[in-house]
Design an enzyme around this catalytic site. Sequence first.
Site, short mmCIF file in Angstrom:
data_model
loop_
_atom_site.label_atom_id
_atom_site.label_comp_id
_atom_site.label_asym_id
_atom_site.label_seq_id
_atom_site.Cartn_x
_atom_site.Cartn_y
_atom_site.Cartn_z
N HIS A 50 -12.67 3.25 3.76
CA HIS A 50 -11.88 4.36 3.24
C HIS A 50 -12.83 5.47 2.76
CE1 HIS A 50 -8.55 1.38 3.07
NE2 HIS A 50 -7.87 2.45 3.44
N LYS B 226 3.26 -4.15 6.17
CA LYS B 226 3.40 -4.20 4.71
C LYS B 226 4.86 -4.03 4.29
CE LYS B 226 -0.50 -5.37 3.34
NZ LYS B 226 -0.62 -6.58 2.53
N SER C 242 0.86 -1.19 0.00
CA SER C 242 0.00 0.00 0.00
C SER C 242 0.90 1.23 0.00
CB SER C 242 -0.84 -0.04 1.27
OG SER C 242 -1.13 1.26 1.72
N SER C 243 0.35 2.34 -0.49
CA SER C 243 1.16 3.56 -0.53
C SER C 243 1.43 4.12 0.86
CB SER C 243 0.47 4.62 -1.40
OG SER C 243 -0.82 4.87 -0.91
N CYS C 244 0.77 3.59 1.89
CA CYS C 244 1.02 4.11 3.25
C CYS C 244 2.34 3.60 3.82
CB CYS C 244 -0.14 3.81 4.18
SG CYS C 244 -0.25 2.10 4.63
N TRP D 197 -15.06 14.07 6.73
CA TRP D 197 -14.09 14.15 7.82
C TRP D 197 -12.91 15.06 7.48
CZ3 TRP D 197 -13.26 8.23 9.15
CH2 TRP D 197 -14.48 7.72 9.59
N TYR E 281 -0.19 -0.89 10.20
CA TYR E 281 -0.42 -1.55 8.92
C TYR E 281 0.82 -1.37 8.03
CZ TYR E 281 -2.68 -2.35 4.37
OH TYR E 281 -3.01 -2.81 3.13
P1 GDP Z 1 -5.92 7.36 4.23
O1 GDP Z 1 -5.69 7.63 2.77
O2 GDP Z 1 -5.05 6.28 4.77
O3 GDP Z 1 -5.83 8.62 5.04
O4 GDP Z 1 -7.39 6.73 4.39
P2 GDP Z 1 -8.91 7.21 4.21
O5 GDP Z 1 -9.39 6.85 2.86
O6 GDP Z 1 -9.67 6.61 5.36
O7 GDP Z 1 -8.94 8.79 4.39
C1 GDP Z 1 -8.50 9.67 3.40
C2 GDP Z 1 -8.90 11.10 3.76
O8 GDP Z 1 -10.31 11.26 3.59
C3 GDP Z 1 -8.59 11.51 5.20
O9 GDP Z 1 -8.15 12.86 5.19
C4 GDP Z 1 -9.96 11.42 5.88
O10 GDP Z 1 -10.09 12.25 7.01
C5 GDP Z 1 -10.84 11.90 4.74
N1 GDP Z 1 -12.27 11.57 4.88
C6 GDP Z 1 -13.29 12.43 4.70
N2 GDP Z 1 -14.48 11.84 4.96
C7 GDP Z 1 -14.20 10.55 5.27
C8 GDP Z 1 -15.02 9.45 5.62
O11 GDP Z 1 -16.24 9.53 5.72
N3 GDP Z 1 -14.37 8.25 5.85
C9 GDP Z 1 -13.00 8.14 5.76
N4 GDP Z 1 -12.44 6.94 5.98
N5 GDP Z 1 -12.21 9.19 5.45
C10 GDP Z 1 -12.79 10.38 5.20
#
Ligand code: GDP
Length: 314
Positions: free
Chosen positions: A181, A142, A109-111, A204, A138
């Site tokens: 996600h 990975k 994963s890119s993380c 978020w 995680y």
């Molecule tokens: P990341 O790429 O590992 O940070 O994983 P995520 O896909 O969970 O989050 C990506 C970004 O989207 C972060 O900045 C979150 O705060 C934002 N985000 C906005 N709304 C949401 C939501 O409803 N769910 C999640 N998971 N992330 C959200």
Amino acid sequence: MADLSGKRVWVSGHRGMVGSALVRRLASENCEVLVADRATLDLRDSGAVRRWVQENRPDVALVSAAKVGGILANDSYPADFIYDNLAISTNIIHSCFEGGVEKLLYLGSSCIYPRLAPQPIPESALLTGPLEPTNEWYAIAKIAGIKLCQAYRKQHGADYISAMPTNLYGPGDNYDLNSSHVMPALIRKMYEAKRSGASSVEVWGSGKPLREFMYVDDLADACIFLTKSYSGYEHVNVGSGQEISIGELALLVAKVVGFEGEIRQDASKPDGTPRKLLDTSKLQGLGWTAKHGLEEGIALAFEAFLSESAAKAA
Ligand code: GDP
């Protein structure tokens, strides 16, 4: 390995979004696809994995099995994320080596990259700085998977390679709002708000983080391409080059879903890493590029969400 014809190809994690995309993609490869349900095979159980590999004798293994989740799930269950993923990776890679699997593709994963890696992130940024704390558990597991592939190549000459995909979305995604996600979360929230006539949807964080998104069938195609044509020590980034801020993504999902209400940022939720765009020049140099545009991919993902929800309700 130029061809998968006649090969026995094990897709671990075939019920997940990535694994099911791999199974769809392998349908055009004239190979035999091997899968094992969770009830039959617990990938965290080393003895069980060893026995399964000995009995089923795969020639090729595509390792898409993992415990995955969004920013909140990663942050809330660090022990599960590090233990499950370390166990799954070591068990599969070691058992495949013992079982004489000739080619293995490990998916990360890119993380795995440092929180403040140069952008776009080249493969060489691995282990050059501290990780993003919300998903370091995680990420460490990975990174261990990549290192396992490299170690078995170095010590035993095993043709084990790794691919690092960017943020993925598409059919078979997880729509549970606590563990998903961002893409599936936005699709679900906007669809439900539209249906119930809610006036607003919460997104978020600040909306400012930048993310790159790739439709999962593009990843599956890249994986088959790499399995057939790449045999190197270094992992390979798999990205689409399609970068967007979370705020703009929310607008695009609203457009596809047809939600016309207000989009509100919830600043109490974490942003995570500020930017995560992969440098895909290595993969492009090998001759592969992603095919689905972002809006087109979101429309396909929304269609899949509707049919998956209808199937669940039936
Ligand atoms: P990341 O790429 O590992 O940070 O994983 P995520 O896909 O969970 O989050 C990506 C970004 O989207 C972060 O900045 C979150 O705060 C934002 N985000 C906005 N709304 C949401 C939501 O409803 N769910 C999640 N998971 N992330 C959200």
